[in-house]
Design an enzyme around this catalytic site. Structure first.
Site, mmCIF file in Angstrom:
data_model
loop_
_atom_site.group_PDB
_atom_site.id
_atom_site.type_symbol
_atom_site.label_atom_id
_atom_site.label_comp_id
_atom_site.label_asym_id
_atom_site.label_seq_id
_atom_site.Cartn_x
_atom_site.Cartn_y
_atom_site.Cartn_z
ATOM 1 N N SER A 161 -91.723 -51.039 -2.053
ATOM 2 C CA SER A 161 -92.550 -51.708 -3.039
ATOM 3 C C SER A 161 -93.144 -53.037 -2.848
ATOM 4 O O SER A 161 -93.810 -53.479 -3.537
ATOM 5 C CB SER A 161 -91.265 -51.868 -4.144
ATOM 6 O OG SER A 161 -90.643 -52.878 -3.875
ATOM 7 N N LYS A 187 -93.294 -62.477 -4.011
ATOM 8 C CA LYS A 187 -93.194 -61.235 -4.727
ATOM 9 C C LYS A 187 -93.371 -61.512 -6.305
ATOM 10 O O LYS A 187 -92.394 -62.243 -6.575
ATOM 11 C CB LYS A 187 -92.258 -60.353 -3.990
ATOM 12 C CG LYS A 187 -92.239 -58.848 -4.653
ATOM 13 C CD LYS A 187 -91.068 -57.931 -4.120
ATOM 14 C CE LYS A 187 -91.396 -56.400 -4.509
ATOM 15 N NZ LYS A 187 -90.279 -55.837 -3.964
ATOM 16 N N SER A 244 -87.888 -51.552 0.501
ATOM 17 C CA SER A 244 -88.910 -52.268 -0.188
ATOM 18 C C SER A 244 -89.535 -53.283 1.106
ATOM 19 O O SER A 244 -90.402 -53.841 0.561
ATOM 20 C CB SER A 244 -88.584 -52.550 -1.534
ATOM 21 O OG SER A 244 -89.006 -51.492 -2.333
#
Lengths: 96, 487, 486
Positions: free
Chosen positions: B154, B79, B178
């Site tokens: 997210s 990420k 997330s």
């Protein structure tokens, strides 16, 4: 909890955020609604409850031995800086 | 080589160790898929082809010499919230559009030490603030199950990448759901470990007391393998816990006979989609069949998690994001008139709308005259929610419920109203407030879209949570479903 | 201060916030060096720069030093203290917040005793002392239109010591600050270097009518880094407030800056605008928990503290309280004195006079520290021994001292090289007296006619003829007898 335009300007100032004339009313509306939403917490009885700042209660701060472990890398670190001169980060003149 | 991309981490690790295929082959296969998928899914912000192939060659050499760590030669994605030395780390923000970290996050370092090959950095909601991946400066990520739908957020890029089999595993972070929410919406497995289990060093902070790094994989077994390499004490993170990391893989096959499963009463509320609920109840019946004992458990304060979260997280974020001031790194506005102008315009231009909203909310709840009423009050209610969990785990071994109220929603469906968007995390936030390990596993399809089952355990019970997830995946194949067109 | 009437009508109220930089090797939350004077930003690592993703880890030595201070101030050491973030934007504050302690400081409720000018003691309460990180430096000179930021100092550990508003004059404030300066250096937790900013203070100053029980509105004078500036700034500020109030004005609560060139304080409105620090517990750090065993282990390391040492010196060596106070004002000076007395134990008062007199003057003149090694205690002891065994007179000793100071030789080497050994042979002194009397018949007649004052003239002539080496006591006795005709 309706926030005024002045309050939004004050918050934006504290947070150092430039808001466009279009953004201000949007935040005025949405922040007011968010505060209304979180305002439901006021109804909870927490008289005898200590605030919980951390998810792992009972843990204490660990201490680091006082040793210098770092060397000079300022050129590498300043590669991300918008403006530098003579090893200094530059900003517009600050008047004291 | 078309079968290479369908393999999970465990299978790839075995194949690489046995030299059935090389890391270069595996890496090339995944890079090709990533590049083909980019236009449709927008799952990546950076693809590091050359570096990846160099790492793959090094892994092959190590494997040939009989060396190499547990993940030697396996391509993974990070990420874009994890700092990677020499590779741009944007955090999904214009603020960090040109930011190249001079150091690696501990998680990045550990996975590299285990031999993993980094193929790129995945798209995400800006500074991890969002539940749909629509707040990214680099454009929204699309759900591989239906490109009109959001992948969740997210960690939407990581989730979409694993779901579309672009990578077998990806790192992610979870502040209010997330990892778990996009895992549910993309039909994969997502584990958020106990707060303090995985180092936060090098993970760009959103809300420090809630953020926790974790994994997105196809299966719980893969998650066990990857977490084992990521977890552990880090002297550079004061909130990292100095507890040995168990062998998660070895503990996967625990029998469920007598396992006390608590049904989270508050999660089966009116907001829960009826079909989604049905899939969750189907999974619970599977558990009963495996010998688990189900009881309903009530956590009366849990419904307050969303309002608590939307005080605590913005408060911490308003302070954490103050360092982005246009002085040492990050976006700087053109020709600032003075210092104030430099600050206000650099930040005004560098941050997107949702980030600014949260910074402003956080600034307000910490400010003089409001601190007690909002911030302190929220931390007190947080303590009540935590106490609910402590009580629950005196009765049961794990808590189970849905991960999200509904399957994936359409792009743009919830952007107009922040509160509607915030409520999407209603079932996931509690674990963050209390710092608990929680996993989301696919438990069926609703109108052709995946939904997730959430399993929450007490602190440091990752092994138990993983084994409960693994048990379901031994008797169901929901986690093996690949979205159409991505098989 | 002008106008005696004013001083009786108004009472000054002062509280000080002293910032002492802790003498650790590395910074409070990172492994960067804290050495002064490095090239710009050479000692600012990723943590000090507030890079995305980095985290603080607390330095054990900083905690130990704060506890040491707390114990020396007879304060309460918190079993649990908490770091908080103080949020504000400033270019020398990299993270946009300063990590400090707010509601739960590590040290609370201490006290420090100062000696007033009339010799009486006054106890000043110390409200709290907390740990925090320093900010960096903004440089304006030589940079047209821009300000340069050097973050080497960012993250340097500080202890902020907050007093109660219990000082009633600039002199008291200076006495308190000096005493704290002495203390932190005794404890070896701060180098006390005020020029480099290692020890500085903010003064909260207000005035009120004598008899009034409520405090007046205060102004905070920032960043005073010398004792002289503290005294001048406070006196100026007191005068300003009195004049303002007497002319019907009102004191505004604000931050002011002292301008040493103009000798005045001025408002820093630029820093004042709408400050709201939004303190909250730092989620990156856990509560600091200290148990009794830890606190006792620190207590065991405490040196003899200034007050105790002063009392001991007075008793052990028969010194006045004043002299003992001067000698213990720094640990190094007291160590020097005690080493001197150990090597020349015959006359501790004489030793005290020399250390406070000639030695201190010479050190001041050459701007040297007592432990600079320029004149080791053994050397001074050698000189004192020659005074007490009457090899040289006190007057000659001053000459020997200057020579020792200049070329580093021992007292004995100088005495013998220069032939300064005192003449104690009675017949030799008598011979010189006879010569002087023979050369000065007129003065002799006058003296014998009753002009007693001429005695001094004869002493001078004999000293001149002997190069000052005649033993003064013997000379006096012999001269008196001979001039008297004996």
């Amino acid at each position: 909890m309706a926030l005024t335009r002045e309050q939004i300007a004050g918050i934006a100032y504290l947070a150092r955020l430039d808001l466009t004339p279009g953004e201000a009313p949007v935040y005025q509306e949405s922040l007011s609604r968010i505060l209304d939403f979180v305002g439901q917490l006021a109804r909870v009885d927490t008289a005898s409850v200590a605030p919980m700042a951390h998810p792992l209660a009972g843990l204490a701060q660990r201490l680091r031995a006082d040793q210098v472990t770092e060397t000079d890398h300022h050129e590498q670190y300043q590669a991300n800086a918008p403006t530098v001169a003579a090893g200094l980060y530059l900003v517009p003149k600050v008047i004291e | 080589m078309s079968e290479l991309h369908g393999m999970g981490l465990v299978e790839l690790a075995a194949g690489l160790k046995a030299r059935r295929f090389s890391s270069v082959e595996v890496t090339e296969a995944h890079l090709a898929r990533i590049e083909r998928a980019q236009g449709e899914l927008n799952a990546f912000i950076s693809v590091t082809r050359e570096q990846a192939l160099a790492q793959a060659r090094a892994a092959d050499a190590a494997l040939a010499a009989g060396r190499g760590g547990a993940l030697a030669g396996i391509p993974i994605a990070h990420k874009d919230i994890f700092c990677t030395q020499g590779v741009r780390t944007t955090c999904g923000s214009r603020m960090l559009e040109n930011f190249v970290s001079p150091y690696d996050a501990t998680v990045v370092q550990k996975l590299q030490a285990a031999g993993a090959v980094m193929v790129g950095k995945t798209n995400m909601d800006e500074f991890a603030m969002g539940s749909s991946n629509e707040t990214s400066y680099y454009g929204p990520v699309r759900n591989p199950w239906d490109p009109k739908l959001v992948p969740g957020g997210s960690s939407g890029g990581s989730a979409a990448a694993v779901a579309a089999r672009l990578v077998p595993g990806a790192t992610a972070t979870d502040t209010g759901g997330s990892i778990r929410q996009p895992a549910a919406l993309c039909g994969i497995t997502g584990l958020k470990p106990t707060y303090g289990r995985v180092s936060r060093y090098g993970m760009v902070a959103f809300a420090s007391s809630l953020d926790q790094g974790g994994v997105l994989t196809v299966s719980a077994a893969d998650a066990a393998l990857m977490l084992g390499e990521m977890a552990g004490f880090d002297p550079r993170d004061s909130t990292s816990v100095d507890t040995p990391v168990p062998d998660y893989q070895a503990q996967l096959r625990q029998p469920l006979t007598g396992l006390k499963v608590g049904l989270l009463k508050e999660f089966f509320d009116k907001g829960l989609d009826a079909d989604n609920e049905q899939r969750v109840r189907d999974a619970l019946r599977v558990y009963e069949g495996l010998g688990a004992k189900l009881t309903e458990v009530s956590l009366p304060n849990l419904p307050l998690s969303v309002p608590v979260y939307y005080v605590v997280a913005p408060a911490e974020c308003s302070s954490n994001l103050a360092r982005f001031d246009g002085v040492r790194f990050g976006h700087r506005c053109d020709k600032p008139r003075d210092l104030m102008d430099l600050y206000c315009r650099s930040r005004g231009e560098g941050f997107g709308a949702e980030v600014k909203r949260r910074i402003m909310t956080g600034t307000y709840v910490l400010s003089a005259g409001y601190y007690d009423a909002y911030y302190l009050k929220a931390q007190r209610v947080r303590a009540l929610i935590n106490a609910d969990f402590v009580r629950a785990f005196q009765q049961v071994d794990v808590l189970i419920g849905p991960t999200t109220p509904t399957p994936a929603f359409a792009l743009g469906a919830k952007t107009a109203d922040p509160i509607t968007m915030y409520l999407n995390d209603i079932y996931t936030i509690g674990a963050n407030l209390a710092g608990l390990p929680a996993i989301s596993v696919p438990c069926g399809l609703v109108r052709g879209l995946p939904v997730g089952l959430q399993i929450v355990g007490p602190h440091f019970a990752e092994a138990r949570v993983l084994s409960v997830a693994h048990a379901l995946q031994q008797v169901t194949d929901w986690h093996r479903r690949v979205p159409e067109g991505w098989a | 201060m002008s106008g005696a009437g004013r001083e009786t009508a108004w009472e000054t109220v002062i509280g000080l916030e002293i910032h002492a930089q802790l003498a650790t090797q590395s910074k409070i939350f990172s492994g960067s060096a804290t050495t002064y004077g490095a090239a710009p930003n050479a000692q600012a690592n990723l943590v000090d720069l507030g890079y995305p993703g980095v985290l603080p880890v607390l330095n054990a030595a900083a905690v130990r030093m704060a506890v040491k201070l707390g114990l020396a101030l007879d304060a309460k050491i918190a079993a649990r203290s908490v770091f908080a973030r103080k949020n504000y934007f400033y270019p020398d504050l990299p993270k946009g917040y300063q990590i400090s302690q707010y509601e739960l400081p590590i040290v609370a409720q201490g006290q420090l005793t100062i000696v007033l000018e009339d010799g009486t003691y006054k106890r000043i309460g110390v409200t709290r002392a907390h740990l925090e990180e320093d900010a960096g430096k903004s440089l304006h000179e030589g940079l047209p239109g821009v300000t340069g930021i050097d973050l080497n100092r960012a993250g340097t550990p500080l202890v902020e010591i907050v007093s109660e508003p219990e000082m009633r004059s600039a002199r008291e404030a200076v006495a308190y600050m000096k005493k704290m300066h002495t203390l932190v250096r005794y404890l070896e937790i701060c180098d006390g270097n005020m020029q480099e900013g290692s020890f500085r203070c903010d003064a909260n100053v207000s005035v009120r009518r004598v008899g009034e029980t409520k405090f007046g509105t205060r102004a905070e004078i920032k960043n005073l880094n010398s004792f002289r500036f503290v005294e001048r700034a406070i006196n100026y500020e007191v005068q300003r407030q009195i004049e303002l109030l007497e002319s019907g004005g009102k004191v505004v609560q604000e931050t002011r800056l002292y301008d040493p060139d103009k000798g005045e304080t001025r408002s820093m409105r630029s820093k004042e605008e709408a400050n709201d620090y939004r303190y909250f517990p730092d989620p990156d750090l856990l509560p600091v928990e200290l148990d009794t065993a830890f606190i006792e282990s620190v207590r065991a390391e405490l040196p003899e503290l200034p007050d105790a040492r002063s009392a001991r010196l007075a008793g052990q060596y028969g010194l006045s309280a004043y002299d003992a106070g001067v000698l213990t004002a720094s640990r190094e000076l007291a160590d020097y004195y005690e080493e001197t007395v150990r090597l020349a134990p015959q006359d501790p008062k004489l030793a005290a006079n020399w250390v406070m007199g000639e030695l201190s003057a010479a050190l001041n003149r050459d701007n040297l520290a007592v432990d600079s090694g320029r004149l080791p205690a053994a050397r001074l002891a050698g000189l004192l021994t020659r005074i007490t065994d009457q090899t040289i007179s006190g007057k000659i000793a001053k000459e020997v001292f200057e020579a020792m100071w200049a070329d580093g030789a021992s007292a004995d080497e100088i005495i013998s090289a220069r032939g300064l050994k005192q003449i104690t042979d009675t017949s030799a002194i008598e011979r010189v007296i006879d010569e002087v009397m023979a050369k000065s018949p007129a003065q002799l007649a006058d003296y014998r006619a009753g002009k007693d004052k001429l005695f001094g003239f004869f002493v001078g002539q004999v000293m001149k003829a002997t190069g000052g080496k005649a033993n003064p006591a013997q000379l006096n006795e012999l001269l008196r007898r001979k001039l008297g005709g004996g």
